[in-house]
Design a protein around this motif. Structure first.
Motif, PDB file in Angstrom:
ATOM      1  N   ALA A  47       0.674  -1.247   0.046  1.00 11.57           N
ATOM      2  CA  ALA A  47      -0.224  -0.466   0.066  1.00 11.57           C
ATOM      3  C   ALA A  47       0.576   1.269   0.089  1.00 11.57           C
ATOM      4  CB  ALA A  47      -1.101  -0.016   1.469  1.00 11.57           C
ATOM      5  N   LEU A  48       2.066   1.686   0.345  1.00  6.57           N
ATOM      6  CA  LEU A  48       3.312   2.694   0.337  1.00  6.57           C
ATOM      7  C   LEU A  48       3.024   3.027  -0.808  1.00  6.57           C
ATOM      8  CD1 LEU A  48       5.176   1.323   3.215  1.00  6.57           C
ATOM      9  CD2 LEU A  48       4.275   3.094   3.074  1.00  6.57           C
ATOM     10  N   SER A  49       3.205   2.284  -1.760  1.00  8.19           N
ATOM     11  CA  SER A  49       3.085   2.475  -3.444  1.00  8.19           C
ATOM     12  C   SER A  49       2.328   2.568  -3.999  1.00  8.19           C
ATOM     13  CB  SER A  49       3.729   1.431  -4.281  1.00  8.19           C
ATOM     14  OG  SER A  49       3.251   0.095  -4.256  1.00  8.19           O
ATOM     15  N   ALA A  50       1.336   2.831  -3.697  1.00  6.28           N
ATOM     16  CA  ALA A  50      -0.484   3.079  -4.220  1.00  6.28           C
ATOM     17  C   ALA A  50       0.211   4.114  -4.237  1.00  6.28           C
ATOM     18  CB  ALA A  50      -1.341   2.893  -3.673  1.00  6.28           C
ATOM     19  N   ASP A  51      -1.716   4.874  -5.245  1.00  6.96           N
ATOM     20  CA  ASP A  51      -1.752   6.064  -5.613  1.00  6.96           C
ATOM     21  C   ASP A  51      -2.679   6.781  -4.812  1.00  6.96           C
ATOM     22  OD1 ASP A  51      -2.222   8.891  -6.847  1.00  6.96           O
ATOM     23  OD2 ASP A  51      -1.881   8.520  -8.909  1.00  6.96           O
ATOM     24  N   PRO A  52      -2.293   7.455  -4.457  1.00  5.44           N
ATOM     25  CA  PRO A  52      -3.920   7.811  -3.324  1.00  5.44           C
ATOM     26  C   PRO A  52      -5.427   8.340  -4.499  1.00  5.44           C
ATOM     27  CG  PRO A  52      -1.851   9.351  -1.857  1.00  5.44           C
ATOM     28  CD  PRO A  52      -1.629   8.342  -3.702  1.00  5.44           C
ATOM     29  N   LYS A  53      -4.113   8.909  -5.391  1.00 11.82           N
ATOM     30  CA  LYS A  53      -5.875   9.882  -6.479  1.00 11.82           C
ATOM     31  C   LYS A  53      -6.409   8.369  -6.692  1.00 11.82           C
ATOM     32  CE  LYS A  53      -6.266  13.217 -10.555  1.00 11.82           C
ATOM     33  NZ  LYS A  53      -7.254  12.112 -11.089  1.00 11.82           N
ATOM     34  N   ALA A  54      -5.311   7.744  -7.851  1.00 12.30           N
ATOM     35  CA  ALA A  54      -6.018   6.396  -7.787  1.00 12.30           C
ATOM     36  C   ALA A  54      -7.122   5.263  -7.433  1.00 12.30           C
ATOM     37  CB  ALA A  54      -4.998   5.264  -8.550  1.00 12.30           C
ATOM     38  N   THR A  55      -6.000   5.436  -5.427  1.00 10.30           N
ATOM     39  CA  THR A  55      -7.088   4.731  -4.967  1.00 10.30           C
ATOM     40  C   THR A  55      -8.697   5.289  -4.496  1.00 10.30           C
ATOM     41  OG1 THR A  55      -5.353   3.873  -3.760  1.00 10.30           O
ATOM     42  CG2 THR A  55      -6.759   3.443  -2.243  1.00 10.30           C
ATOM     43  N   SER A  56      -8.912   6.557  -4.623  1.00 11.59           N
ATOM     44  CA  SER A  56      -9.935   7.172  -4.487  1.00 11.59           C
ATOM     45  C   SER A  56     -10.749   6.667  -5.663  1.00 11.59           C
ATOM     46  CB  SER A  56      -9.681   8.640  -4.219  1.00 11.59           C
ATOM     47  OG  SER A  56     -10.979   9.225  -4.123  1.00 11.59           O
ATOM     48  N   GLU A  57     -10.058   6.977  -6.953  1.00 14.05           N
ATOM     49  CA  GLU A  57     -11.025   6.416  -7.428  1.00 14.05           C
ATOM     50  C   GLU A  57     -11.959   5.352  -8.180  1.00 14.05           C
ATOM     51  OE1 GLU A  57      -8.303   7.949 -11.449  1.00 14.05           O
ATOM     52  OE2 GLU A  57      -8.684   9.634 -10.581  1.00 14.05           O
ATOM     53  N   LEU A  58     -10.872   4.411  -7.455  1.00 16.27           N
ATOM     54  CA  LEU A  58     -11.523   2.876  -6.832  1.00 16.27           C
ATOM     55  C   LEU A  58     -12.010   2.639  -6.527  1.00 16.27           C
ATOM     56  CD1 LEU A  58     -10.960  -0.114  -7.256  1.00 16.27           C
ATOM     57  CD2 LEU A  58      -8.760  -0.204  -6.010  1.00 16.27           C
ATOM     58  N   ALA A  59     -12.208   3.269  -4.953  1.00 20.44           N
ATOM     59  CA  ALA A  59     -13.636   3.220  -4.050  1.00 20.44           C
ATOM     60  C   ALA A  59     -14.420   4.063  -4.502  1.00 20.44           C
ATOM     61  CB  ALA A  59     -12.497   4.010  -3.437  1.00 20.44           C
ATOM     62  N   GLN A  60     -14.403   5.071  -5.033  1.00 17.34           N
ATOM     63  CA  GLN A  60     -15.395   5.373  -5.321  1.00 17.34           C
ATOM     64  C   GLN A  60     -16.415   4.799  -6.646  1.00 17.34           C
ATOM     65  OE1 GLN A  60     -15.079   9.302  -6.040  1.00 17.34           O
ATOM     66  NE2 GLN A  60     -13.765  10.050  -4.550  1.00 17.34           N
ATOM     67  N   SER A  61     -15.552   3.951  -7.222  1.00 12.52           N
ATOM     68  CA  SER A  61     -16.492   3.297  -8.410  1.00 12.52           C
ATOM     69  C   SER A  61     -17.229   2.029  -7.704  1.00 12.52           C
ATOM     70  CB  SER A  61     -15.222   2.663  -9.403  1.00 12.52           C
ATOM     71  OG  SER A  61     -13.994   1.926  -9.274  1.00 12.52           O
ATOM     72  N   ILE A  62     -16.193   1.562  -6.544  1.00 12.33           N
ATOM     73  CA  ILE A  62     -17.308   0.311  -6.224  1.00 12.33           C
ATOM     74  C   ILE A  62     -18.348   0.622  -4.968  1.00 12.33           C
ATOM     75  CG2 ILE A  62     -15.301  -1.020  -6.754  1.00 12.33           C
ATOM     76  CD1 ILE A  62     -14.545  -1.598  -4.136  1.00 12.33           C
TER      77      ILE A  62
END
Length: 576
Positions: free
Chosen positions: A122-137
């Motif tokens: 999770a340390l290498s994750a992109d927070p913006k892309a994580t937000s997009e993933l979470a909002q998509s589901i």
């Protein structure tokens, strides 16, 4: 010669469990499950007042407290033929439902998720892309880029300090992890949220039972009075709190738990072909619309499925001494009548097997799989090994045509593009736990509405005093108290003689699932599941074993039972 792989202890469970696997190259050829901790609650209960049994039985486990209390009072009520007032039954249903929702969410995030989620990734994750993933589901509000960036900083602080705490000793970077960094970050964020969420979820038990854990119970009803105008009873304000807790549970299940399960499962669809083993499933049934005497009104149907055949539910009778028996051919016990036969819990015994040197077995270095190798017994239904738990219950609901279950199962299989056979697997077992949580949290609203309507109609009764005085009891009585605990079919059997407990036996979900081989060398559910298509990517880091064992949510403290009759109930184990 096959290599023996030992995982001891299995962590992130209640109690102590040892797994030994005989390997054929990188595949598990044979597996053996051993409960290595001990308890003695059942013998402690002998000679006591049956009305007090629940307070002791709850201490069988520090996690499964409510369920043992419920099973215990039901055993006494069955023996004495005591019916519950409607309010008492609805309140018990609400407490059981809350236990499920709390227990399943805690298991998914804090005991099982780390088998699938790589925290360090999770340390290498992109927070913006994580937000997009979470909002998509999901529409869960905590899903902004800033929120996930803050979560990532918290994880980084753990790692850089060298004090991973709750995330220590994981197999981080293991090749069996498949989630992208963004999915890992999202899951870890929800892991941390669930830690805080559980505090509110547990309050429902305190409202109706006075405290949590180990809420109070009473034979014949529930210990809380209903008086809408009293501060010391269940009043309008407390009912409003219960409604708020149910709404909080529903929101977390709908917007976090269910979407996370589907998202994570999508990366592990190959686990839809691993980890079934037995193909036999048992459910006692539970959550009555009326009384316990009529299983047709249960939310969870009662029955047995054999060989994956969903067209037939075989009947279960907890009083039939030929149906449910416990075997000890590979356990550290002795039966007075011989170790090759099974005993129904009404006649159950917990006699130690001695080692010939003045001590009790073990010690051991490796399990002697040809002899006894576990403090657990091997329960069987009509001589057959069966699996109990969320998968068994969802299969019973699905097989009986329960509309919501059918919709949820077909939605899940459709989104994952998996056949119905995938239900019979490690992945299916984990998904079933999520789906039944959704079914239960929806049912809780219905029970709450029925309770409020009943109170408004003028019925405030919560206790049935009939047969409360021992002078009115039969001289001899016996009863079976059952319930579907979150981990599966739980039974307490009581024999009452002259107003006192003459015998008491508990057969718990993890005994059914984690028990050893029986007289006929049939493996238990854990053992059979591990022998079903398990290839290890790294034999020194057997995460595949953890995935399947954790999918059952083991509770070994519940499953083992032991006392030493020659030392007045005090157990002394000598290790050489």
């Amino acid at each position: 010669m096959s290599e023996r792989l030992v995982v001891d202890p299995i962590t992130r469970i209640e109690g102590h469990l040892r797994i030994e696997a005989r390997m054929a190259a990188d595949r598990i050829a044979q597996a053996y499950s051993s409960g290595t901790s001990v308890r003695g609650i059942e013998t402690i209960l002998k000679g006591r007042d049956p009305r007090d049994a629940w307070a002791f039985a709850q201490r069988i486990c520090g996690v499964c407290t409510l369920v043992h209390g419920i099973a215990s009072v039901r055993a006494v009520e069955d023996a004495l033929r005591i019916e519950l007032p409607t309010n008492a039954q609805l309140i018990r249903n609400l407490m059981i439902g809350a236990q499920y929702v709390h227990d399943h969410i805690m298991h998914f995030y804090h005991l099982h998720a780390l088998d699938w989620v790589d925290v360090v990734s999770a340390l290498s994750a992109d927070p913006k892309a994580t937000s997009e993933l979470a909002q998509s589901i999901s529409g869960w509000p905590k899903s902004s880029p800033g929120y996930f960036a803050d979560t990532q900083k918290r994880i980084k602080t753990f790692v850089e300090s060298g004090q991973l705490g709750i995330f220590a000793n994981g197999y981080w970077g293991h090749p069996a992890y498949k989630l992208p960094p963004e999915a890992n970050l999202m899951a870890v964020a929800h892991y941390l949220e669930a830690l805080a969420w559980q505090r509110d979820a547990a309050r429902l038990h305190a409202i109706f039972g006075g405290k949590n854990p180990h809420p109070n119970f009473v034979v014949g009803g529930v210990p809380c009075a209903i008086d809408l105008d009293s501060d010391s009873a269940i009043n309008a304000a407390k009912l409003a709190q219960v409604q708020g807790i149910i709404e909080s549970m529903l929101t977390f299940v709908d917007q976090v738990y269910v979407p996370d399960t589907l998202a994570i499962a999508g990366f592990y669809k190959d686990w839809g072909t691993r980890g079934e083993g037995l193909g036999n499933f048992l459910c006692y049934g539970d959550l009555p619309a009326g009384g316990l005497m009529d299983p047709s009104g249960f939310l969870f149907p009662r029955g047995v499925i054999l060989n994956r055949d969903l067209s037939t539910l075989h009947p279960v009778d907890l009083h039939d001494q030929s149906q449910i028996q416990e075997f000890i051919a590979h356990s550290w016990y002795d039966y007075d009548s011989g170790n090759d036969q099974g005993l129904h819990p009404y006649d159950g015994e917990t006699n130690l097997e001695y080692d010939g040197r003045g001590g009790v077995k073990p010690p051991y270095r490796q399990l002697d799989i040809d002899q006894g190798y576990s403090w657990m017994k091997a329960p069987r239904w009509n001589g057959k090994a069966v699996e109990v738990g969320p998968l068994a219950r969802v299969l019973m609901l699905y097989a009986s045509g329960h509309a919501q279950t059918t919709e949820l199962v077909e939605m899940t299989l459709g989104k994952l593009d998996l056949p119905v056979e995938a239900l019979f697997s490690t992945l299916g077992r984990t998904a079933a736990r999520t789906l039944e949580t959704k079914i239960l949290v929806d049912a809780m609203q219905g029970w709450y509405d029925a309770l409020v309507a009943n109170i408004k109609s003028g019925d405030t009764s919560t206790f049935n005093p009939r047969l409360w005085e021992p002078s009115s009891w039969p001289r001899q009585a016996r009863g079976a108290g059952f319930m579907e605990a979150p981990r599966g079919a739980l039974g307490h059997w009581i024999v009452i003689q002259d107003g006192r407990i003459a015998n008491y036996q508990a057969v718990v979900p993890s005994t059914w699932n984690a028990g050893p081989r029986d007289t006929h060398e049939q493996p238990g559910a854990y053992e059979a599941a591990l022998q079903d298509n398990h290839q290890l990517a790294d034999i020194k880091q057997p995460i595949e074993i953890l995935r399947t064992i954790h999918s059952f949510d083991p509770c070994i403290a519940c499953a083992v039972h032991l006392t030493d009759p020659e030392s007045g109930g005090e157990l002394q184990i000598k290790i050489s």
